[in-house]
Design a protein around this motif. Sequence first.
Motif, PDB file in Angstrom:
ATOM      1  N   ALA A   1       0.815  -1.216   0.000  1.00 41.52           N
ATOM      2  CA  ALA A   1       0.000   0.000   0.000  1.00 41.52           C
ATOM      3  C   ALA A   1       0.849   1.267   0.000  1.00 41.52           C
ATOM      4  CB  ALA A   1      -0.932  -0.008   1.217  1.00 41.52           C
ATOM      5  N   GLY A   2       2.181   1.087   0.028  1.00 38.80           N
ATOM      6  CA  GLY A   2       3.055   2.259   0.041  1.00 38.80           C
ATOM      7  C   GLY A   2       3.084   2.972   1.382  1.00 38.80           C
ATOM      8  N   VAL A   3       2.775   2.229   2.436  1.00 35.52           N
ATOM      9  CA  VAL A   3       2.772   2.799   3.780  1.00 35.52           C
ATOM     10  C   VAL A   3       4.022   2.311   4.516  1.00 35.52           C
ATOM     11  CG1 VAL A   3       1.554   2.811   5.996  1.00 35.52           C
ATOM     12  CG2 VAL A   3       0.259   2.894   3.849  1.00 35.52           C
ATOM     13  N   GLU A   4       4.667   3.212   5.243  1.00 30.57           N
ATOM     14  CA  GLU A   4       5.885   2.845   5.959  1.00 30.57           C
ATOM     15  C   GLU A   4       5.622   2.794   7.462  1.00 30.57           C
ATOM     16  OE1 GLU A   4      10.094   4.914   7.181  1.00 30.57           O
ATOM     17  OE2 GLU A   4       9.013   5.736   5.465  1.00 30.57           O
ATOM     18  N   LEU A   5       5.915   1.641   8.061  1.00 32.26           N
ATOM     19  CA  LEU A   5       5.817   1.536   9.520  1.00 32.26           C
ATOM     20  C   LEU A   5       7.022   2.240  10.130  1.00 32.26           C
ATOM     21  CD1 LEU A   5       4.461   0.286  12.065  1.00 32.26           C
ATOM     22  CD2 LEU A   5       6.027  -1.643  11.786  1.00 32.26           C
ATOM     23  N   VAL A   6       6.782   3.229  10.956  1.00 31.66           N
ATOM     24  CA  VAL A   6       7.881   4.004  11.529  1.00 31.66           C
ATOM     25  C   VAL A   6       8.342   3.390  12.855  1.00 31.66           C
ATOM     26  CG1 VAL A   6       8.557   6.272  12.417  1.00 31.66           C
ATOM     27  CG2 VAL A   6       7.120   6.101  10.370  1.00 31.66           C
ATOM     28  N   ASP A   7       7.406   3.190  13.757  1.00 33.23           N
ATOM     29  CA  ASP A   7       7.742   2.611  15.057  1.00 33.23           C
ATOM     30  C   ASP A   7       6.441   2.306  15.795  1.00 33.23           C
ATOM     31  OD1 ASP A   7       9.347   1.658  17.056  1.00 33.23           O
ATOM     32  OD2 ASP A   7      10.454   3.526  17.343  1.00 33.23           O
ATOM     33  N   GLU A   8       6.562   1.532  16.872  1.00 29.48           N
ATOM     34  CA  GLU A   8       5.369   1.301  17.675  1.00 29.48           C
ATOM     35  C   GLU A   8       5.732   1.017  19.119  1.00 29.48           C
ATOM     36  OE1 GLU A   8       3.089  -2.222  16.452  1.00 29.48           O
ATOM     37  OE2 GLU A   8       4.777  -2.772  15.197  1.00 29.48           O
ATOM     38  N   ALA A   9       4.836   1.412  20.002  1.00 30.31           N
ATOM     39  CA  ALA A   9       4.959   1.123  21.433  1.00 30.31           C
ATOM     40  C   ALA A   9       3.748   0.271  21.796  1.00 30.31           C
ATOM     41  CB  ALA A   9       4.967   2.425  22.226  1.00 30.31           C
ATOM     42  N   GLU A  10       4.012  -0.982  22.163  1.00 28.16           N
ATOM     43  CA  GLU A  10       2.915  -1.911  22.393  1.00 28.16           C
ATOM     44  C   GLU A  10       2.611  -2.061  23.880  1.00 28.16           C
ATOM     45  OE1 GLU A  10       4.986  -5.071  20.143  1.00 28.16           O
ATOM     46  OE2 GLU A  10       3.179  -5.168  18.895  1.00 28.16           O
ATOM     47  N   ASP A  11       1.426  -2.608  24.144  1.00 24.59           N
ATOM     48  CA  ASP A  11       1.048  -2.976  25.519  1.00 24.59           C
ATOM     49  C   ASP A  11       1.250  -1.865  26.537  1.00 24.59           C
ATOM     50  OD1 ASP A  11       0.096  -5.548  25.052  1.00 24.59           O
ATOM     51  OD2 ASP A  11       2.131  -6.378  25.045  1.00 24.59           O
ATOM     52  N   ILE A  12       0.623  -0.745  26.291  1.00 25.21           N
ATOM     53  CA  ILE A  12       0.693   0.356  27.246  1.00 25.21           C
ATOM     54  C   ILE A  12      -0.517   0.241  28.172  1.00 25.21           C
ATOM     55  CG2 ILE A  12       0.899   2.845  27.544  1.00 25.21           C
ATOM     56  CD1 ILE A  12       1.662   2.963  24.515  1.00 25.21           C
ATOM     57  N   ALA A  13      -0.273  -0.123  29.417  1.00 23.28           N
ATOM     58  CA  ALA A  13      -1.369  -0.330  30.374  1.00 23.28           C
ATOM     59  C   ALA A  13      -2.034   0.996  30.725  1.00 23.28           C
ATOM     60  CB  ALA A  13      -0.833  -0.997  31.630  1.00 23.28           C
ATOM     61  N   ALA A  14      -3.247   0.911  31.259  1.00 23.45           N
ATOM     62  CA  ALA A  14      -3.951   2.118  31.703  1.00 23.45           C
ATOM     63  C   ALA A  14      -3.080   2.879  32.690  1.00 23.45           C
ATOM     64  CB  ALA A  14      -5.276   1.731  32.352  1.00 23.45           C
TER      65      ALA A  14
END
Length: 150
Positions: free
Chosen positions: A93-106
């Motif tokens: 789709a021409g989209v670039e994943l830059v970064d991610e922060a997963e599992d951020i609790a409340a």
Amino acid sequence: MWFRAVAVGSAVCLAALGVAGCGDDDDGADVKVSLSEFIVTPEPASIESGSRTIEADNVGGETHELVIAKADSTSDLPTDEDGAVDEEGFEAAGVELVDEAEDIAADDSKELTVDLEPGTYVLFCNIVEEEEGETVSHFAEGMVNTLRVT
Ligand SMILES: [Cu+2]
């Protein structure tokens, strides 16, 4: 890669506990992204390009995550049958994943440091959960917004 950024963010967070709490504006993040059910709000919504720290701040009651992708608009993101973003389909789709922060609790927060070029970035939570037999995609529920980089 994001793991290291997360560890740094947590250390900052712990150090700030009892003094000013986590997620205050004085911790130096360039953009603070508030996550809740089901809203993503970057402040500010426009910043200058360069190496930038982005703080993902879960102010909601459920676990969330923050995914940063470079795309012209939200509608450029490919989705699957659950209405969630299909990250496997980014390249096509021409989209670039830059970064991610997963599992951020409340009530928790995580920090990412990313190199941002001028353009539009889509910020979203891609958690999919089963709730009373129904599939709930946080993205489809509205957890998406854009960040402009100039
Ligand atoms: Cu979420």
